[in-house]
Design a protein around this motif. Structure first.
Motif, PDB file in Angstrom:
ATOM      1  N   ARG A   1     -63.485 -16.046  31.650  1.00 13.05           N
ATOM      2  CA  ARG A   1     -63.962 -14.674  31.803  1.00 13.05           C
ATOM      3  C   ARG A   1     -65.268 -14.480  31.023  1.00 13.05           C
ATOM      4  NH1 ARG A   1     -59.778 -12.341  29.999  1.00 13.05           N
ATOM      5  NH2 ARG A   1     -60.477 -11.639  27.956  1.00 13.05           N
ATOM      6  N   SER A   2     -65.323 -15.027  29.810  1.00  8.44           N
ATOM      7  CA  SER A   2     -66.529 -14.915  28.996  1.00  8.44           C
ATOM      8  C   SER A   2     -67.677 -15.715  29.596  1.00  8.44           C
ATOM      9  CB  SER A   2     -66.233 -15.414  27.574  1.00  8.44           C
ATOM     10  OG  SER A   2     -67.395 -15.429  26.793  1.00  8.44           O
ATOM     11  N   ARG A   3     -67.385 -16.918  30.060  1.00  8.72           N
ATOM     12  CA  ARG A   3     -68.423 -17.799  30.591  1.00  8.72           C
ATOM     13  C   ARG A   3     -69.040 -17.244  31.879  1.00  8.72           C
ATOM     14  NH1 ARG A   3     -66.338 -23.448  32.545  1.00  8.72           N
ATOM     15  NH2 ARG A   3     -65.433 -23.416  30.448  1.00  8.72           N
TER      16      ARG A   3
ATOM     17  N   LEU B   1     -84.359 -17.235  29.966  1.00  3.41           N
ATOM     18  CA  LEU B   1     -85.078 -16.547  28.895  1.00  3.41           C
ATOM     19  C   LEU B   1     -84.974 -15.038  29.047  1.00  3.41           C
ATOM     20  CD1 LEU B   1     -86.930 -16.735  26.425  1.00  3.41           C
ATOM     21  CD2 LEU B   1     -88.877 -16.806  27.986  1.00  3.41           C
ATOM     22  N   ALA B   2     -85.106 -14.553  30.290  1.00  4.21           N
ATOM     23  CA  ALA B   2     -85.041 -13.109  30.523  1.00  4.21           C
ATOM     24  C   ALA B   2     -83.683 -12.532  30.137  1.00  4.21           C
ATOM     25  CB  ALA B   2     -85.332 -12.814  31.997  1.00  4.21           C
ATOM     26  N   ALA B   3     -82.629 -13.328  30.299  1.00  6.16           N
ATOM     27  CA  ALA B   3     -81.277 -12.836  30.029  1.00  6.16           C
ATOM     28  C   ALA B   3     -80.912 -12.892  28.547  1.00  6.16           C
ATOM     29  CB  ALA B   3     -80.260 -13.639  30.833  1.00  6.16           C
TER      30      ALA B   3
ATOM     31  N   TYR C   1     -79.132 -13.992  21.485  1.00 10.87           N
ATOM     32  CA  TYR C   1     -77.842 -14.157  22.141  1.00 10.87           C
ATOM     33  C   TYR C   1     -78.032 -14.528  23.611  1.00 10.87           C
ATOM     34  CZ  TYR C   1     -75.675 -11.800  18.132  1.00 10.87           C
ATOM     35  OH  TYR C   1     -75.237 -11.470  16.878  1.00 10.87           O
ATOM     36  N   GLU C   2     -77.308 -15.562  24.033  1.00 10.16           N
ATOM     37  CA  GLU C   2     -77.226 -15.906  25.450  1.00 10.16           C
ATOM     38  C   GLU C   2     -75.760 -15.821  25.854  1.00 10.16           C
ATOM     39  OE1 GLU C   2     -78.854 -19.158  28.665  1.00 10.16           O
ATOM     40  OE2 GLU C   2     -78.371 -19.886  26.649  1.00 10.16           O
ATOM     41  N   GLU C   3     -75.453 -14.846  26.704  1.00  9.38           N
ATOM     42  CA  GLU C   3     -74.069 -14.615  27.124  1.00  9.38           C
ATOM     43  C   GLU C   3     -73.153 -14.469  25.913  1.00  9.38           C
ATOM     44  OE1 GLU C   3     -73.144 -17.771  29.813  1.00  9.38           O
ATOM     45  OE2 GLU C   3     -74.534 -17.064  31.358  1.00  9.38           O
TER      46      GLU C   3
ATOM     47  N   HIS D   1     -81.224 -23.086  19.029  1.00 11.67           N
ATOM     48  CA  HIS D   1     -80.199 -24.094  19.310  1.00 11.67           C
ATOM     49  C   HIS D   1     -80.763 -25.134  20.277  1.00 11.67           C
ATOM     50  CE1 HIS D   1     -76.485 -25.862  20.872  1.00 11.67           C
ATOM     51  NE2 HIS D   1     -75.860 -25.343  19.824  1.00 11.67           N
ATOM     52  N   PRO D   2     -80.415 -26.417  20.097  1.00 13.86           N
ATOM     53  CA  PRO D   2     -80.932 -27.460  20.997  1.00 13.86           C
ATOM     54  C   PRO D   2     -80.725 -27.161  22.479  1.00 13.86           C
ATOM     55  CG  PRO D   2     -79.872 -28.486  19.116  1.00 13.86           C
ATOM     56  CD  PRO D   2     -79.628 -26.996  18.985  1.00 13.86           C
ATOM     57  N   ASP D   3     -79.601 -26.513  22.833  1.00 13.47           N
ATOM     58  CA  ASP D   3     -79.329 -26.208  24.238  1.00 13.47           C
ATOM     59  C   ASP D   3     -80.271 -25.154  24.817  1.00 13.47           C
ATOM     60  OD1 ASP D   3     -77.252 -27.997  24.173  1.00 13.47           O
ATOM     61  OD2 ASP D   3     -75.669 -26.480  24.023  1.00 13.47           O
ATOM     62  N   ALA D   4     -80.946 -24.402  23.943  1.00  7.84           N
ATOM     63  CA  ALA D   4     -81.799 -23.309  24.413  1.00  7.84           C
ATOM     64  C   ALA D   4     -83.276 -23.572  24.138  1.00  7.84           C
ATOM     65  CB  ALA D   4     -81.365 -21.994  23.763  1.00  7.84           C
ATOM     66  N   ARG D   5     -83.622 -24.796  23.818  1.00 12.26           N
ATOM     67  CA  ARG D   5     -85.022 -25.114  23.539  1.00 12.26           C
ATOM     68  C   ARG D   5     -85.801 -25.328  24.833  1.00 12.26           C
ATOM     69  NH1 ARG D   5     -83.692 -28.923  18.239  1.00 12.26           N
ATOM     70  NH2 ARG D   5     -83.069 -27.146  16.944  1.00 12.26           N
TER      71      ARG D   5
END
Length: 303
Positions: free
Chosen positions: A64-66, A150-152, A206-208, A233-237
């Protein structure tokens, strides 16, 4: 640095976005009750995929969160898949408040066929393009995904003592401890009271609902602020998020009537040095004796 626009989004941009969305969803059959010719709509097909990505099993709460779905809607889809024999729903062995879901053997077979049909659909779509056009389209989709991510992402002001702020600082410390040849002593991290209230500010990206970056601003002296611990965070670079965080810190500095913001950085952080220069920072002599500093920068916020 190109700051986040403060102008309203134009009607032209909104219309173009919606036009593309309508075309794409129609073209891939997203509105069809029998997505890819199988006996289920896109929502159930996507849920099968997400469950498979979690390996042995995943809680409905995590799904649900994802996926950002309403709890009731997700529950109905999961029950429908359970009734069809595609998934198995059970109570978590250690927490009876959690319902776990995993694919059955039939679900794995269904998903494999779903993937085959999806690949065939995409191959058919791309078949009418030249190699150069396919490369152009792939590049455009990569850019689209990056910009939409990025927009989200939101960059929010939080209390320096908050759980998310401290979690980001812990992750930042672990990250640079691996990168600095001499390691990193966590006593160098800003204290919550330095970056809260009148003393300063702390921002979390924050992403999601997941913290994926941070940055701190503290007052050095009258009219002068210092930026610390800009981290992603490495996942968001490679999204442009570090610049978004830096922009938020600078706007906060202007709000606090700072004339100048300063920062320092380590010699190994070459990408950070390049970003600061690109964002209008100029290198200056040392303004503070800092064990991890090899380069010092300054930017005027007000002329």
């Amino acid at each position: 640095m190109e700051p986040v626009s403060t102008e309203p989004v134009s009607t032209e941009h909104v219309t173009a976005f919606r036009r593309f969305n309508r075309y794409f969803t129609r073209r891939i059959g997203a509105l069809d009750d029998h997505y890819l010719g199988q006996d289920r709509p896109l929502g159930e097909a996507r849920l099968l995929f997400e469950i498979s990505e979690s390996g042995a099993g995943v809680s409905l709460r995590e799904l649900r969160s994802r996926l950002g779905l309403d709890a009731g809607y997700l529950s109905r889809m999961a029950k429908a898949l359970d009734a069809q024999g595609m998934v198995r729903i059970a109570v978590h062995p250690d927490d009876n408040r959690l319902r776990m879901v995993e694919l059955t053997r039939a679900g794995h077979v269904e998903l494999k066929e779903q993937q085959r049909r999806a690949n065939a659909l995409v191959a058919h779509l791309l078949g009418g393009l030249t190699d150069r056009q396919r490369a152009d389209l792939t590049e455009a989709m990569t850019t689209t995904r990056r910009l939409l991510r990025l927009a989200a992402i939101t960059v929010d002001l939080v209390d320096g003592a908050s759980e998310d702020a401290q979690a980001c600082l812990d992750a930042y410390a672990a990250d640079i401890d691996d990168r600095f040849p001499e390691g990193f002593d966590t006593s160098d991290l800003v204290r919550p009271e330095e970056v809260s209230g009148d003393a300063g500010a702390f921002f979390v990206a924050y992403e999601e609902d997941r913290p994926v970056g941070c940055g701190a601003l503290r007052r050095l002296e009258n009219g002068v602020g210092e930026i610390r611990h800009v981290w992603v965070h490495p996942d968001a670079r490679r999204l442009g998020l570090a610049r978004r965080i830096l922009d938020a810190l600078e706007r906060e500095g202007r709000r606090r009537a700072f004339d100048v913001v300063r920062l320092d950085t380590h010699a190994v952080l070459t990408e950070a040095q390049a970003m600061y220069r690109a964002c209008g920072y100029r290198e200056i002599p040392p303004y503070v004796d800092h064990v991890y500093a090899h380069h010092w920068f300054e930017k005027r916020l007000r002329d």
